[in-house]
Design a protein around this motif. Structure first.
Motif, PDB file in Angstrom:
ATOM      1  N   LEU A 162      20.622   5.345  16.754  1.00  0.00           N
ATOM      2  CA  LEU A 162      19.890   5.668  15.527  1.00  0.00           C
ATOM      3  C   LEU A 162      18.773   6.675  15.809  1.00  0.00           C
ATOM      4  CD1 LEU A 162      19.533   2.137  13.875  1.00  0.00           C
ATOM      5  CD2 LEU A 162      21.064   3.982  13.183  1.00  0.00           C
ATOM      6  N   ALA A 163      18.065   6.472  16.922  1.00  0.00           N
ATOM      7  CA  ALA A 163      16.983   7.394  17.274  1.00  0.00           C
ATOM      8  C   ALA A 163      17.521   8.794  17.552  1.00  0.00           C
ATOM      9  CB  ALA A 163      16.216   6.865  18.482  1.00  0.00           C
ATOM     10  N   ARG A 164      18.662   8.874  18.218  1.00  0.00           N
ATOM     11  CA  ARG A 164      19.246  10.184  18.493  1.00  0.00           C
ATOM     12  C   ARG A 164      19.683  10.880  17.211  1.00  0.00           C
ATOM     13  NH1 ARG A 164      22.750   7.968  23.635  1.00  0.00           N
ATOM     14  NH2 ARG A 164      21.102   8.191  25.220  1.00  0.00           N
ATOM     15  N   ARG A 165      20.156  10.117  16.240  1.00  0.00           N
ATOM     16  CA  ARG A 165      20.532  10.722  14.952  1.00  0.00           C
ATOM     17  C   ARG A 165      19.307  11.306  14.247  1.00  0.00           C
ATOM     18  NH1 ARG A 165      23.728   6.340  11.641  1.00  0.00           N
ATOM     19  NH2 ARG A 165      23.684   8.039  10.102  1.00  0.00           N
ATOM     20  N   VAL A 166      18.164  10.599  14.349  1.00  0.00           N
ATOM     21  CA  VAL A 166      16.934  11.123  13.751  1.00  0.00           C
ATOM     22  C   VAL A 166      16.534  12.426  14.438  1.00  0.00           C
ATOM     23  CG1 VAL A 166      14.488  10.688  13.394  1.00  0.00           C
ATOM     24  CG2 VAL A 166      16.135   8.859  13.000  1.00  0.00           C
ATOM     25  N   ALA A 167      16.560  12.440  15.780  1.00  0.00           N
ATOM     26  CA  ALA A 167      16.170  13.647  16.511  1.00  0.00           C
ATOM     27  C   ALA A 167      17.124  14.802  16.214  1.00  0.00           C
ATOM     28  CB  ALA A 167      16.132  13.356  18.008  1.00  0.00           C
ATOM     29  N   ALA A 168      18.405  14.503  16.043  1.00  0.00           N
ATOM     30  CA  ALA A 168      19.384  15.554  15.780  1.00  0.00           C
ATOM     31  C   ALA A 168      19.250  16.137  14.382  1.00  0.00           C
ATOM     32  CB  ALA A 168      20.801  15.008  15.976  1.00  0.00           C
ATOM     33  N   ALA A 169      18.535  15.441  13.479  1.00  0.00           N
ATOM     34  CA  ALA A 169      18.385  15.934  12.107  1.00  0.00           C
ATOM     35  C   ALA A 169      17.400  17.086  11.998  1.00  0.00           C
ATOM     36  CB  ALA A 169      17.941  14.798  11.184  1.00  0.00           C
ATOM     37  N   LEU A 170      16.569  17.318  13.038  1.00  0.00           N
ATOM     38  CA  LEU A 170      15.638  18.454  12.987  1.00  0.00           C
ATOM     39  C   LEU A 170      16.421  19.750  12.865  1.00  0.00           C
ATOM     40  CD1 LEU A 170      12.876  17.763  15.660  1.00  0.00           C
ATOM     41  CD2 LEU A 170      12.540  18.075  13.213  1.00  0.00           C
ATOM     42  N   PRO A 171      16.053  20.637  11.948  1.00  0.00           N
ATOM     43  CA  PRO A 171      16.776  21.910  11.811  1.00  0.00           C
ATOM     44  C   PRO A 171      16.738  22.691  13.110  1.00  0.00           C
ATOM     45  CG  PRO A 171      15.296  21.565   9.961  1.00  0.00           C
ATOM     46  CD  PRO A 171      14.967  20.505  10.963  1.00  0.00           C
ATOM     47  N   ARG A 172      17.854  23.303  13.436  1.00  0.00           N
ATOM     48  CA  ARG A 172      17.937  24.118  14.634  1.00  0.00           C
ATOM     49  C   ARG A 172      17.460  25.523  14.348  1.00  0.00           C
ATOM     50  NH1 ARG A 172      20.912  21.752  18.637  1.00  0.00           N
ATOM     51  NH2 ARG A 172      22.069  19.876  18.052  1.00  0.00           N
TER      52      ARG A 172
ATOM     53  N   GLY B  33       0.806  -1.204   0.000  1.00  0.00           N
ATOM     54  CA  GLY B  33       0.000   0.000   0.000  1.00  0.00           C
ATOM     55  C   GLY B  33       0.845   1.263   0.000  1.00  0.00           C
ATOM     56  N   ALA B  34       0.173   2.408   0.289  1.00  0.00           N
ATOM     57  CA  ALA B  34       0.845   3.706   0.277  1.00  0.00           C
ATOM     58  C   ALA B  34       1.773   3.834   1.475  1.00  0.00           C
ATOM     59  CB  ALA B  34      -0.195   4.825   0.289  1.00  0.00           C
ATOM     60  N   LEU B  35       2.944   4.449   1.238  1.00  0.00           N
ATOM     61  CA  LEU B  35       3.894   4.626   2.322  1.00  0.00           C
ATOM     62  C   LEU B  35       4.615   5.950   2.167  1.00  0.00           C
ATOM     63  CD1 LEU B  35       7.231   2.690   1.863  1.00  0.00           C
ATOM     64  CD2 LEU B  35       5.575   2.868   0.015  1.00  0.00           C
ATOM     65  N   LEU B  36       5.186   6.404   3.266  1.00  0.00           N
ATOM     66  CA  LEU B  36       6.001   7.614   3.313  1.00  0.00           C
ATOM     67  C   LEU B  36       7.301   7.254   4.000  1.00  0.00           C
ATOM     68  CD1 LEU B  36       6.494  10.726   3.176  1.00  0.00           C
ATOM     69  CD2 LEU B  36       5.346  10.885   5.401  1.00  0.00           C
ATOM     70  N   LEU B  37       8.424   7.501   3.324  1.00  0.00           N
ATOM     71  CA  LEU B  37       9.758   7.257   3.876  1.00  0.00           C
ATOM     72  C   LEU B  37      10.430   8.605   4.104  1.00  0.00           C
ATOM     73  CD1 LEU B  37      10.992   4.276   1.664  1.00  0.00           C
ATOM     74  CD2 LEU B  37       9.998   4.185   3.954  1.00  0.00           C
ATOM     75  N   LEU B  38      10.867   8.832   5.342  1.00  0.00           N
ATOM     76  CA  LEU B  38      11.557  10.069   5.696  1.00  0.00           C
ATOM     77  C   LEU B  38      12.996   9.747   6.046  1.00  0.00           C
ATOM     78  CD1 LEU B  38       9.216  12.274   7.929  1.00  0.00           C
ATOM     79  CD2 LEU B  38       9.923  12.634   5.582  1.00  0.00           C
ATOM     80  N   SER B  39      13.924  10.272   5.254  1.00  0.00           N
ATOM     81  CA  SER B  39      15.343  10.092   5.539  1.00  0.00           C
ATOM     82  C   SER B  39      15.839  11.254   6.389  1.00  0.00           C
ATOM     83  CB  SER B  39      16.132  10.018   4.238  1.00  0.00           C
ATOM     84  OG  SER B  39      16.055  11.251   3.539  1.00  0.00           O
ATOM     85  N   LEU B  40      17.080  11.145   6.867  1.00  0.00           N
ATOM     86  CA  LEU B  40      17.671  12.242   7.627  1.00  0.00           C
ATOM     87  C   LEU B  40      17.768  13.496   6.769  1.00  0.00           C
ATOM     88  CD1 LEU B  40      20.534  10.440   9.605  1.00  0.00           C
ATOM     89  CD2 LEU B  40      18.168  10.824  10.272  1.00  0.00           C
ATOM     90  N   ALA B  41      18.056  13.297   5.477  1.00  0.00           N
ATOM     91  CA  ALA B  41      18.146  14.449   4.581  1.00  0.00           C
ATOM     92  C   ALA B  41      16.791  15.130   4.425  1.00  0.00           C
ATOM     93  CB  ALA B  41      18.680  14.008   3.219  1.00  0.00           C
ATOM     94  N   ASP B  42      15.709  14.355   4.329  1.00  0.00           N
ATOM     95  CA  ASP B  42      14.373  14.941   4.213  1.00  0.00           C
ATOM     96  C   ASP B  42      14.044  15.790   5.440  1.00  0.00           C
ATOM     97  OD1 ASP B  42      13.882  13.718   1.751  1.00  0.00           O
ATOM     98  OD2 ASP B  42      13.112  11.906   2.697  1.00  0.00           O
TER      99      ASP B  42
END
Length: 680
Positions: free
Chosen positions: A667-677, A609-618
């Motif tokens: 890995l989770a911390r890397r995702v959280a750190a990707a949010l723009p400051r 089905g439909a999916l959404l993939l969010l990378s660190l770059a996104d």
């Protein structure tokens, strides 16, 4: 610091259900802390340097605690340790959020332990309340889904012919030619509460009395819910479609579903500034103020000439001329702290119930009276010559231009009543009339007013100055002009509403032309305060998957009852996946996944089905800020901020290897750190 536990007691430590109390074995009488409702575990330092700490039940042999825990135990109420002990400092570093009570013996620890228990109980009560609210939301959604499924089954394959729309409201135009003009200065917009529910609305019609607009002119009509402000119907009607003396019918593509909100209309005309107007017919009979057409901040005497049709949801599908898809499902409501510019001009804005609940009654005899689920109203009682003071200390006025109070005499002679409305600084200490002043910033006074003849309510209006504070105190002063004790008056403050009378223009923003449809500027990425994480009721692991070759793995996690920025999400689900160097967040639009997004942003589809993939770059390049829905932006920001906590909680259930556990948390911390400051 490594914690060890007896393998046979691991289940009791991890899943006992009772709050865990850790007590250092060096605390005198620590065994007496095994109070009802607590799971007491003694912490005995292992022999040797760096030997860790052994957790065991009172009376058990500490040497049997040989199984190393990959993470500290969850649900720790407090840690009791001797003063200035190294173990206490280690526990303080390891158990984030659990208080460390320093005491030489068990008796000395009891007062602090009682405070910790009460605080934990209050937090659990709050979580239970959130869960009850989530259950109520789920039940409402289940009922709406049941109705929608029944309608879909009935209409599937046209086994049952679709019924024609039923005329539910018919207000013919006045024979005397009463009209409401749109387009003149100060008359650019018109609003009206229809007095009926949105549920089942299939079409409506307005009667055009006068129209000679030039090419390119537009009449914009929006049908929205009064309670939520969400737009359910929007039409952009070109000028050439407006025929004087005829009904303008506006169809919806399908009847509105089970939306139990009050229907409201917002009309705006995009016309040149050359005196061109569009006039809509009004009905002949007089309408009450809450049902009359509102223009320029004040209700008129009549409502619009209007027809409205309803049909069963899911049973009618039609081509809707002039339908404006871009406006549908947008919200006319803004943040709870400010009135947004999209609130229709002239439409009354009801104040929240908590404003009335915070009312102060510093002078005179007054009480709160409520009927059923309605917010309480303030009722004052005065004998001859008496006065009364009613204070609303925090009235939100941001974005409003007019504040109007409605007062009526429920008992006694209205001619004896005089009233005045004051605006003062929010939170000002007001105990009597002597505390009221016009010298304070933003202060206003209506002057003394008396009711008109015929027993009509007394309305006190105050224009708000530009640049007013976001909140002000509203003070109603009442006085009885009678001279005898038997000149009794019972006065009810029944309403306090706000309205916008003009469109604000931001500094440096050029005014839109008469035919230009201005769009709001792109909203930036919402931000939580530094260090703050959203509140959640529960985090559960759905699945831990890894391919045989180890090239791909994921954690499938369910988050229940997440709250942030005034929003609540009953159920959220995501996957944290790793199939290369960087982690990826995966979301799906499937029947077995909770509906998370107001507007689904994904464009990918696979066999599931439909999916959404969010990378660190996104995440780092502003994908979240480009989402159309503010609720969706907040949802992703809050979920990413919660990521380390959610993954650590879920991984603890299935991962026993400390290295693997640390890799998931990293890995989770890397995702959280990707949010723009901020400012990045």
């Amino acid at each position: 610091m490594t914690l060890f536990v007896d393998p046979s007691a691991l289940r009791d430590l991890a899943g006992g259900g009772a709050p865990v109390l850790l007590a250092h074995a060096g605390v005198a009488g620590a065994e007496t802390l095994a109070l009802p409702g607590l799971s007491l575990w003694l912490a005995t330092p292992a022999p040797g340097a760096g030997g860790g700490v052994r957790l065991h039940r009172p009376g058990d042999d500490p040497s049997r605690a040989t199984h190393a825990l990959p993470a500290p135990p969850a649900g720790v109420l407090a840690v009791v340790a001797p003063p200035n002990s190294a173990v206490a400092m280690q526990f303080l570093a390891e158990l984030d959020g659990a208080p460390v009570i320093e005491a030489r013996d068990a008796a000395a620890a009891l007062p602090a332990l009682a405070r910790a228990a009460v605080a934990a109980l209050a937090a659990e009560r709050a979580v239970a309340g959130d869960l009850h609210a989530a259950v109520a939301t789920l039940r409402a959604e289940a009922e709406d889904t049941r109705v929608a499924m029944l309608a879909a089954l009935q209409g599937d394959g046209h086994r049952i012919p679709p019924p024609p729309p039923v005329l539910a409201l018919d207000a013919p135009p006045a024979a005397a030619g009463h009209t409401a003009a749109l387009g003149a200065e100060g008359q650019e917009a018109l609003g009206q509460v229809l007095g009926t529910s949105l549920e089942g609305v299939a079409a409506l019609a307005l009667h055009v009395a006068e129209a000679q607009p030039p090419a390119g002119a537009r009449l914009r009509v929006r049908l929205y819910g009064a309670e939520s402000g969400r737009v359910h119907g929007s039409w952009a009607v070109p000028g050439e479609a407006l025929t004087p003396g005829e009904w303008l019918r506006l169809d919806l593509p399908t009847p509105i579903g089970p939306v139990r909100e009050t229907a409201c209309l917002d009309l705006r005309a995009d016309l040149p500034a050359d005196g061109t107007v569009v006039a809509l017919s009004l009905e002949d009979r007089l309408a009450p103020p809450d049902r009359a057409a509102v223009q320029g901040g004040a209700p008129g005497e009549r409502a619009l000439a209007l027809r409205l049709w309803t049909a069963p949801f899911g049973r009618r599908f039609a081509v809707a001329p002039h339908w404006d898809w871009e406006e549908v499902e947008l919200s006319l409501a803004g943040s709870p702290d400010a009135a947004p510019p999209d609130v229709p001009l002239g439409v009354k804005v009801q104040l929240p119930a908590q404003v009335w609940a915070a009312a102060l009654l510093p002078q005179g005899r007054a009480e709160r009276v409520a009927l059923g689920a309605e917010p309480p109203r303030l009722v004052a009682e005065m004998g001859g010559g008496e006065r009364c003071l009613l204070v609303l200390p925090q009235v939100p006025v941001a974005g409003l231009d007019l504040l109007q109070a409605e007062v009526s005499a429920a008992m006694g002679d209205p001619a004896l009543l005089e009233a005045a409305l004051w605006l003062q600084l929010a939170g000002a200490a007001i105990a009597s009339e002597a505390d009221l002043s016009l010298s304070a910033p933003g202060a206003r006074w209506s002057g003394w007013r008396r009711p008109g003849t015929g027993g009509a309510p007394l309305r006190l209006s105050l224009l708000l100055p530009p640049g007013s504070a976001p909140a002000l105190a509203a003070v109603l002063v009442l006085r009885n002009l009678g001279t005898q004790p038997e000149d009794l008056l019972r006065v009810e403050w029944s309403e306090l509403t706000g309205a916008r009378l003009r469109e604000p223009v931001a500094a440096g923003q050029a005014a839109a032309g008469p035919f230009h449809r201005s769009r709001p500027a792109a909203t930036g990425l919402p931000r939580l305060p530094a260090g703050e994480i959203p509140k959640v009721a529960q985090i559960r692991l759905q699945e831990h998957y890894e391919t045989e070759d180890g090239g791909y793995r994921h954690l499938d996690i369910l988050v229940v009852g997440m709250q942030a920025a005034g929003f609540t999400w009953p159920r959220l689900r995501f996957k944290l996946a790793l199939g290369g160097d960087d982690p990826v967040l995966e979301f799906r639009s499937r029947p077995d996944w909770p509906p998370m997004f107001e507007a689904w942003p994904g464009r990918q589809v696979d066999e599931h089905g439909a999916l959404l993939l969010l990378s660190l770059a996104d995440i780092g390049r502003g994908f979240l800020a480009r989402l159309r829905s503010e609720r969706d932006r907040w949802m992703l920001v809050a979920l990413i901020r919660l990521m380390p906590t959610a993954v650590a909680t879920a991984a603890r259930e299935v991962v026993s290897d400390p290295a693997e556990y640390d890799s998931w948390v990293d890995l989770a911390r890397r995702v959280a750190a990707a949010l723009p400051r901020e400012g990045g």
